[in-house]
Design a protein around this motif. Structure first.
Motif, mmCIF file in Angstrom:
data_model
loop_
_atom_site.group_PDB
_atom_site.id
_atom_site.type_symbol
_atom_site.label_atom_id
_atom_site.label_comp_id
_atom_site.label_asym_id
_atom_site.label_seq_id
_atom_site.Cartn_x
_atom_site.Cartn_y
_atom_site.Cartn_z
ATOM 1 N N ILE A 281 13.654 0.392 5.978
ATOM 2 C CA ILE A 281 12.308 0.620 5.431
ATOM 3 C C ILE A 281 12.226 0.003 4.041
ATOM 4 C CG2 ILE A 281 10.607 2.353 4.772
ATOM 5 C CD1 ILE A 281 11.939 4.268 6.769
ATOM 6 N N THR A 282 13.240 0.268 3.221
ATOM 7 C CA THR A 282 13.275 -0.289 1.866
ATOM 8 C C THR A 282 13.171 -1.812 1.909
ATOM 9 O OG1 THR A 282 14.659 1.554 1.108
ATOM 10 C CG2 THR A 282 14.614 -0.434 -0.263
ATOM 11 N N GLU A 283 13.879 -2.415 2.864
ATOM 12 C CA GLU A 283 13.897 -3.882 2.972
ATOM 13 C C GLU A 283 12.699 -4.441 3.733
ATOM 14 O OE1 GLU A 283 17.695 -4.525 4.773
ATOM 15 O OE2 GLU A 283 18.705 -3.381 3.198
ATOM 16 N N GLY A 284 11.846 -3.549 4.258
ATOM 17 C CA GLY A 284 10.649 -3.996 4.967
ATOM 18 C C GLY A 284 10.945 -4.690 6.282
ATOM 19 N N LYS A 285 12.036 -4.289 6.955
ATOM 20 C CA LYS A 285 12.443 -4.955 8.192
ATOM 21 C C LYS A 285 11.392 -4.750 9.292
ATOM 22 C CE LYS A 285 16.358 -6.759 6.935
ATOM 23 N NZ LYS A 285 17.661 -6.390 7.484
ATOM 24 N N SER A 300 -6.104 3.298 9.008
ATOM 25 C CA SER A 300 -5.690 3.978 7.781
ATOM 26 C C SER A 300 -4.181 4.198 7.752
ATOM 27 C CB SER A 300 -6.417 5.318 7.659
ATOM 28 O OG SER A 300 -5.970 6.024 6.524
ATOM 29 N N ASP A 301 -3.638 4.732 8.843
ATOM 30 C CA ASP A 301 -2.202 4.994 8.904
ATOM 31 C C ASP A 301 -1.397 3.694 8.928
ATOM 32 O OD1 ASP A 301 -2.454 7.736 8.838
ATOM 33 O OD2 ASP A 301 -2.468 7.972 11.016
ATOM 34 N N ALA A 302 -1.898 2.693 9.625
ATOM 35 C CA ALA A 302 -1.200 1.411 9.673
ATOM 36 C C ALA A 302 -1.121 0.778 8.291
ATOM 37 C CB ALA A 302 -1.891 0.464 10.653
ATOM 38 N N HIS A 303 -2.208 0.871 7.542
ATOM 39 C CA HIS A 303 -2.208 0.315 6.181
ATOM 40 C C HIS A 303 -1.241 1.084 5.281
ATOM 41 C CE1 HIS A 303 -6.454 -1.515 6.884
ATOM 42 N NE2 HIS A 303 -5.497 -2.368 7.192
ATOM 43 N N GLU A 304 -1.170 2.398 5.455
ATOM 44 C CA GLU A 304 -0.221 3.190 4.662
ATOM 45 C C GLU A 304 1.217 2.786 4.988
ATOM 46 O OE1 GLU A 304 1.210 7.794 3.804
ATOM 47 O OE2 GLU A 304 -0.383 7.408 5.279
ATOM 48 N N LEU A 305 1.516 2.645 6.266
ATOM 49 C CA LEU A 305 2.863 2.244 6.660
ATOM 50 C C LEU A 305 3.194 0.847 6.138
ATOM 51 C CD1 LEU A 305 5.478 2.751 8.164
ATOM 52 C CD2 LEU A 305 4.364 1.988 10.277
ATOM 53 N N GLN A 306 2.225 -0.034 6.201
ATOM 54 C CA GLN A 306 2.440 -1.398 5.700
ATOM 55 C C GLN A 306 2.725 -1.390 4.199
ATOM 56 O OE1 GLN A 306 -0.448 -4.313 7.071
ATOM 57 N NE2 GLN A 306 -0.298 -5.411 5.128
ATOM 58 N N ARG A 307 2.020 -0.539 3.470
ATOM 59 C CA ARG A 307 2.249 -0.444 2.025
ATOM 60 C C ARG A 307 3.663 0.058 1.733
ATOM 61 N NH1 ARG A 307 -3.075 1.593 2.050
ATOM 62 N NH2 ARG A 307 -2.300 3.736 1.947
ATOM 63 N N ILE A 308 4.107 1.044 2.501
ATOM 64 C CA ILE A 308 5.460 1.570 2.295
ATOM 65 C C ILE A 308 6.498 0.486 2.574
ATOM 66 C CG2 ILE A 308 7.179 3.207 3.147
ATOM 67 C CD1 ILE A 308 4.866 5.150 3.729
ATOM 68 N N LEU A 309 6.316 -0.252 3.657
ATOM 69 C CA LEU A 309 7.271 -1.299 4.033
ATOM 70 C C LEU A 309 7.279 -2.461 3.040
ATOM 71 C CD1 LEU A 309 6.603 -1.381 7.885
ATOM 72 C CD2 LEU A 309 8.675 -0.546 6.756
ATOM 73 N N ALA A 311 6.858 -1.985 -0.289
ATOM 74 C CA ALA A 311 7.087 -1.464 -1.645
ATOM 75 C C ALA A 311 8.541 -1.510 -2.087
ATOM 76 C CB ALA A 311 6.577 -0.033 -1.735
ATOM 77 N N ARG A 312 9.484 -1.765 -1.170
ATOM 78 C CA ARG A 312 10.917 -1.713 -1.463
ATOM 79 C C ARG A 312 11.311 -0.383 -2.103
ATOM 80 N NH1 ARG A 312 13.575 -6.131 -0.188
ATOM 81 N NH2 ARG A 312 15.456 -5.268 -1.161
ATOM 82 N N THR A 313 10.709 0.682 -1.636
ATOM 83 C CA THR A 313 10.962 2.004 -2.197
ATOM 84 C C THR A 313 12.275 2.590 -1.679
ATOM 85 O OG1 THR A 313 10.084 4.243 -2.452
ATOM 86 C CG2 THR A 313 9.660 3.152 -0.350
ATOM 87 N N THR A 314 12.910 3.385 -2.527
ATOM 88 C CA THR A 314 14.077 4.156 -2.114
ATOM 89 C C THR A 314 13.799 5.655 -2.223
ATOM 90 O OG1 THR A 314 14.990 4.044 -4.359
ATOM 91 C CG2 THR A 314 15.697 2.338 -2.794
ATOM 92 N N ASP A 315 12.564 6.002 -2.528
ATOM 93 C CA ASP A 315 12.182 7.409 -2.646
ATOM 94 C C ASP A 315 12.312 8.091 -1.286
ATOM 95 O OD1 ASP A 315 10.738 9.684 -4.110
ATOM 96 O OD2 ASP A 315 9.465 9.349 -2.338
ATOM 97 N N THR A 316 13.087 9.159 -1.225
ATOM 98 C CA THR A 316 13.385 9.788 0.064
ATOM 99 C C THR A 316 12.138 10.347 0.744
ATOM 100 O OG1 THR A 316 13.978 11.844 -1.094
ATOM 101 C CG2 THR A 316 15.761 10.328 -0.538
ATOM 102 N N ASP A 317 11.223 10.893 -0.033
ATOM 103 C CA ASP A 317 10.010 11.443 0.563
ATOM 104 C C ASP A 317 9.141 10.333 1.159
ATOM 105 O OD1 ASP A 317 10.735 14.015 -0.106
ATOM 106 O OD2 ASP A 317 9.563 14.052 -1.966
ATOM 107 N N THR A 318 9.066 9.210 0.471
ATOM 108 C CA THR A 318 8.273 8.093 0.981
ATOM 109 C C THR A 318 8.920 7.502 2.238
ATOM 110 O OG1 THR A 318 7.629 7.584 -1.296
ATOM 111 C CG2 THR A 318 7.189 5.900 0.379
#
Length: 375
Positions: A281-285, A300-309, A311-318
């Motif tokens: 997820i962090t690497e946006g694979k 709406s949900d697809a756009h949210e998932l795309q934003r997470i993928l 973001a290169r986030t490592t936040d566990t909740d995200t």
């Protein structure tokens, strides 16, 4: 054709006459708690593989600088090779040879080639993914620096065909044929890696399941199953039909292996995976799970998932939210079912293949292991 009758003595060498060593990383995941036939086979042949690897590791050509070359090139590669690993790909080379009725140890040079390529690929992959740990130790680019790590990976790549080319038990024509198989395997893997990395770099979200399956087949299925089996079988004098069946089995089961790998990264054992857990997820694979989820979720949900993928986030909740969205789209269940279907197709193919009965049983067990493993 009764291939099983060709070499009973050779068959006994890999059926269990030697106790081998325990390989707890390949424990069976069934409710019985017993080791699968394939896992047991890998444990039995592992000592022979380890011995051959130590004999075939590359060494300095320029002896006047041997100590420095060991320190800056060969020791870092060897450190990764012998830090662990399941040795599944080398074991498959031996199984491919045994499947066509020959002594599995005739394929030890191929087994070494597979492990050298695996180590090289891991070194380069860890650099590309900015990973930190590999086989329980710091990645080479962390411990040695990027330059030395790249160079160590490079020497692994160029050394892949050396064990085969120096194997005098194989005819010159067979050495060339197997080297060609290994070369094509390496090219396929690099092409798959190019797609995997390029899609992330260019922010590609227009991908279909078919795109993912093509990428994963190139990147993983050839070198994780099909090529080790085929190259090993060639050592044993495989027929055209045997090569075709083993390759088809390997591609289906190897693709199932990759999908299961993707699933474990998302919903596997977080403690066992450590810092790598949910790193996809962090690497946006663009895994099958995520491609499917983006196609099935509402806008709406697809756009949210795309934003997470993205973001290169490592936040566990995200990261957990991304998995929640994938579950909402039934994408995780879909991927798990797809992997099982591939494993079933692989088993159906191998049941009809003209190979030894013992190998047929082990390959069927392998397909099951690939989709039931927990690490």
């Amino acid at each position: 054709m009764d291939v099983g009758a060709q070499d009973k003595e050779a068959t006994s060498r890999w059926q269990g006459d030697k106790p081998g060593i325990q390989d707890t990383s390949l424990s069976d995941d069934s409710s019985r708690g017993s080791r699968s036939a394939f896992a047991s086979f890998v444990g039995r042949v592992r000592p022979s593989i380890e011995k051959a690897l130590r004999e075939h590791m590359p060494t300095p050509i320029e002896t006047s600088q041997q100590a420095n070359l060991e320190r800056y090139l060969y020791e870092p590669l060897g450190r990764l090779v012998f830090a662990g690993g399941k040795r599944v790909r080398p074991a498959l080379a031996l199984l491919g040879c045994a499947a066509v009725g020959d002594d599995p140890e005739r394929a030890l040079s191929v087994a070494c080639a597979m492990e050298l390529f695996q180590a090289a690929a891991l070194i380069h992959d860890d650099i590309a993914d900015q990973s930190e740990l590999r086989r329980g130790i710091p990645c080479l680019h962390i411990s040695e620096g990027v330059g030395i790590a790249v160079n160590a990976g490079d020497v692994g790549v160029i050394s892949v065909i050396a064990p085969v080319m120096h194997d005098e038990t194989l005819s010159p024509d067979m050495r060339l044929r197997i080297s060609e198989e290994l070369y094509i395997m390496e090219r396929y893997t690099l092409e798959g890696q190019a797609l995997d990395l390029g899609w992330v770099r260019d922010g590609r979200w227009d991908l279909t399941e078919r795109d993912y399956l093509a990428m994963a087949t190139l990147k993983t299925a050839h070198y994780s199953a099909a090529s080790p089996l085929v190259a090993g079988a060639l050592c044993g004098g495989a027929t055209v039909e045997q090569v075709s069946d083993l390759r088809a089995f390997g591609l289906a089961s190897g693709l199932a292996f990759q999908i299961q790998d993707d699933l474990l990264n998302l919903v596997g054992d977080a403690e066992a995976q450590g810092k790598d857990f949910r790193s996809d997820i962090t690497e946006g694979k663009r895994t099958l799970v995520m491609v499917r989820a983006l196609a099935e979720l509402d806008d709406s949900d697809a756009h949210e998932l795309q934003r997470i993928l993205s973001a290169r986030t490592t936040d566990t909740d995200t990261l957990a939210r991304a998995v929640e969205l994938a579950n909402k789209a039934d994408a995780i269940a879909y991927a798990r079912s797809y992997a099982q279907t591939l494993a079933d197709e692989a088993k159906a193919r191998v049941l009809k293949a003209p190979i030894t009965d013992e190998a047929r049983e082990l390959l069927a067990s392998m397909a099951d292991y690939f989709v039931s493993r927990t690490n």
